[in-house]
Design a protein around this motif. Structure first.
Motif, short mmCIF file in Angstrom:
data_model
loop_
_atom_site.label_atom_id
_atom_site.label_comp_id
_atom_site.label_asym_id
_atom_site.label_seq_id
_atom_site.Cartn_x
_atom_site.Cartn_y
_atom_site.Cartn_z
N MET A 25 3.39 -6.24 23.56
CA MET A 25 4.78 -6.55 23.48
C MET A 25 5.68 -5.46 23.45
O MET A 25 6.90 -5.46 23.11
N ILE A 26 5.12 -4.10 23.67
CA ILE A 26 5.87 -2.82 23.59
C ILE A 26 6.56 -2.66 24.98
O ILE A 26 6.00 -3.25 26.08
N MET A 27 8.04 -2.31 24.87
CA MET A 27 8.71 -2.21 25.85
C MET A 27 8.23 -1.02 26.78
O MET A 27 8.06 0.11 26.25
N GLU A 28 8.20 -0.98 28.11
CA GLU A 28 7.79 -0.22 28.95
C GLU A 28 8.39 -0.15 30.26
O GLU A 28 8.38 -1.28 30.95
N LYS A 29 9.36 0.46 30.81
CA LYS A 29 10.09 0.78 32.21
C LYS A 29 10.94 -0.73 32.13
O LYS A 29 10.63 -1.37 33.17
N GLY A 30 11.32 -1.07 31.33
CA GLY A 30 12.60 -2.16 31.24
C GLY A 30 11.93 -3.65 31.12
O GLY A 30 12.76 -4.40 30.98
N ASP A 31 10.58 -3.94 30.70
CA ASP A 31 10.05 -5.08 30.12
C ASP A 31 8.98 -4.71 29.50
O ASP A 31 8.53 -3.41 29.11
N THR A 32 8.42 -5.93 28.79
CA THR A 32 7.15 -5.65 27.88
C THR A 32 5.86 -5.23 28.88
O THR A 32 5.97 -5.53 30.07
N VAL A 33 5.04 -4.70 28.36
CA VAL A 33 3.83 -4.49 29.11
C VAL A 33 2.93 -5.54 29.56
O VAL A 33 2.70 -5.84 30.86
N LEU A 34 3.26 -6.80 28.76
CA LEU A 34 2.75 -8.27 29.20
C LEU A 34 3.53 -8.56 30.37
O LEU A 34 2.84 -9.12 31.49
N ASN A 35 4.88 -8.55 30.61
CA ASN A 35 5.46 -9.31 31.55
C ASN A 35 5.35 -8.32 32.76
O ASN A 35 5.41 -8.91 33.69
N ASN A 36 5.31 -6.92 32.54
CA ASN A 36 4.90 -6.30 33.68
C ASN A 36 3.67 -6.65 34.58
O ASN A 36 3.74 -6.80 35.63
N LEU A 37 2.55 -6.92 33.73
CA LEU A 37 1.44 -7.31 34.36
C LEU A 37 1.49 -8.75 34.83
O LEU A 37 0.81 -8.91 36.01
#
Length: 338
Positions: A25-37
């Motif tokens: 749930m850490i934010m990275e590049k505008g979204d959570t790591v999970l949502n990016n994946l």
């Protein structure tokens, strides 16, 4: 093919922040790591199963196809390989399985990785030779024809060796925590879980190669990293929790006796407590988008913005986006802070 995201860890490398929220749930590049994946998996027509733990279950309440392990602490959790085996049984998976660890950010997509799959176990790898912050001896490293050079002669190849955390490392090519396991090796995976205490995927890959399995690698380009290595998160490993509620997480760290470094993770639609104090302050916005209120006016803030606040100046931050807003502030000790 099915897909599984492993998000059952307890983020020990994040220290204080890892006690309060999962790395996924850490934010990275505008979204959570999970949502990016998830977005990258959906781009290859895979809707992932997500495996997490009981302690952080609430963070995943909005997601479908969830497996919740009963662990509330590190010593209770399933290892990564056991979590894969648990998911295979819980969801009755009878297809090849793509597995992604929810610690990692990839700037590139998974299309070429999936296209390179030819039926053998497949491991995503990355070249870290140009990055002194990444220590291959602390990761799983590989050897293949051409692994002494960069770039290698091809982006897809068979391994000649694979080792989890060895000194010296086999090469500057490391495993990225993304795999495809053919369904035919599921019985070997189950047997490995029952007989081995080395429950990291790298040790299972070693085991497969010892059994004579051919294991293939695919070289990712672009950016790849474990989010726990981000410098701003590492700065708060030993921080003190100031607030942790439905509005925000706030952690402070005192530096040099009189300077306070503070991080705020402001949740969706929430705002900080408006206040003023006798010392000046500087806000550095790291991730997300919001507004800062100062003496009756409001201005938009987002990643890379810096705001200075004069002593005695009223201020409050509003998260107006649908993702967490993260900012760091620096100020001299005052009152109860520090």
């Amino acid at each position: 093919m099915k897909a599984l995201i492993l998000a059952g860890g307890f983020a020990k490398r994040l220290g204080t922040i890892g006690e309060l929220m999962p790395k996924a749930m850490i934010m990275e590049k505008g979204d959570t790591v999970l949502n990016n994946l998830i977005k990258k998996l959906r781009a290859v027509n895979l809707e992932p199963i997500i495996s997490t733990n009981k302690k952080f279950e609430g963070f995943f309440s909005g997601y479908q196809n969830l497996i919740v392990e009963e662990a509330m602490a590190e010593e209770q959790k399933l290892g990564a390989v056991s979590a894969i085996w648990n998911a295979i049984n819980a969801k009755k998976i009878e297809e090849d399985l793509m597995v992604v660890c929810a610690d990692n950010y990839f700037s590139s997509g998974f299309e070429d990785f999936v296209s390179s799959y030819t039926g053998e176990p497949l491991v995503g790898i990355y070249y870290v030779g140009q990055n002194p912050e990444m220590k291959p001896e602390e990761m799983a490293t590989v050897k293949f024809d051409g692994s002494d050079d960069y770039p290698p002669p091809a982006t897809s190849f068979f391994f000649t060796d694979f080792k989890e955390k060895v000194r010296p490392p086999l090469s500057s090519y490391v495993s990225t925590g993304v795999y495809i396991f053919p369904k035919r090796i599921f019985p070997l995976l189950g047997k490995f879980c029952r007989s081995s205490k080395q429950d990291a995927p790298g040790f299972f890959i070693q085991h497969l190669m010892q059994l004579g399995e051919k294991v293939k690698g695919y070289l990712f380009s672009g950016e790849w990293y474990d989010v726990s290595h981000k410098s701003y998160l590492q700065a708060f490993r030993e921080a003190r929790v100031v607030k942790n509620d439905e509005r925000y997480i706030v952690c402070d760290r005192t530096i040099g006796g009189n300077l306070v470094l503070s991080i705020t993770i402001l949740h969706v639609g929430k705002q900080t407590t408006g206040h003023s104090h006798p010392v000046g302050e500087v806000y550095f916005f790291i991730e997300g988008e919001g507004e800062i209120e100062m003496n009756g006016g409001r201005r938009r803030v987002r990643e890379k913005d810096v705001v200075t606040i004069a002593p005695g100046e009223f201020h409050r931050v509003h998260n107006i986006s649908d993702k967490d807003l993260i900012f760091i502030s620096v100020f001299e000790k005052y009152g109860e802070r520090g």
